[in-house]
Scaffold this motif. Structure first.
Motif, PDB file in Angstrom:
ATOM      1  N   LYS A  68      14.219  47.058 -52.093  1.00 30.50           N
ATOM      2  CA  LYS A  68      15.658  47.041 -52.365  1.00 30.50           C
ATOM      3  C   LYS A  68      16.156  48.430 -52.747  1.00 30.50           C
ATOM      4  N   ASP A  69      15.433  49.100 -53.626  1.00 21.30           N
ATOM      5  CA  ASP A  69      15.835  50.438 -54.056  1.00 21.30           C
ATOM      6  C   ASP A  69      15.862  51.424 -52.896  1.00 21.30           C
ATOM      7  N   THR A  96      18.880  50.677 -50.750  1.00 17.62           N
ATOM      8  CA  THR A  96      20.075  51.143 -51.451  1.00 17.62           C
ATOM      9  C   THR A  96      20.192  52.657 -51.358  1.00 17.62           C
ATOM     10  N   LEU A 110      23.744  47.848 -48.685  1.00 19.12           N
ATOM     11  CA  LEU A 110      23.834  46.849 -49.735  1.00 19.12           C
ATOM     12  C   LEU A 110      22.610  45.956 -49.611  1.00 19.12           C
ATOM     13  N   LYS A 117      20.186  42.840 -51.980  1.00 12.43           N
ATOM     14  CA  LYS A 117      19.948  42.097 -53.221  1.00 12.43           C
ATOM     15  C   LYS A 117      18.673  41.294 -53.086  1.00 12.43           C
TER      16      LYS A 117
END
Length: 64
Positions: free
Chosen positions: A18-19, A22, A27, A29
């Motif tokens: 996820k990081d 990002t 986007l 989650k």
């Protein structure tokens, strides 16, 4: 609409993916997978699916 792009085997792995997504400007989650404990789904907006697939492939081959 959000769509699952990857299922991680741990919370740490899910957070790492996820990081990185990002950091690439997408986007993303995380939510617990409904199939098994200790698995986490990485979700992205459906409109970014094609772009994220390419980046995710690079992330997975370089990190894991």
């Amino acid at each position: 609409m959000w769509t699952v792009i990857y299922i991680a085997q741990s919370a740490k792995q899910a957070e790492r993916v996820k990081d990185q997504l990002t950091n690439e400007g997408f986007l993303a989650k995380i939510r617990p997978a409904h199939v098994a404990k200790q698995q986490y789904e990485i979700l992205i907006p459906e409109t970014e699916l094609d772009e994220v697939r390419e980046v995710l492939n690079d992330i997975l081959h370089s990190s894991f």
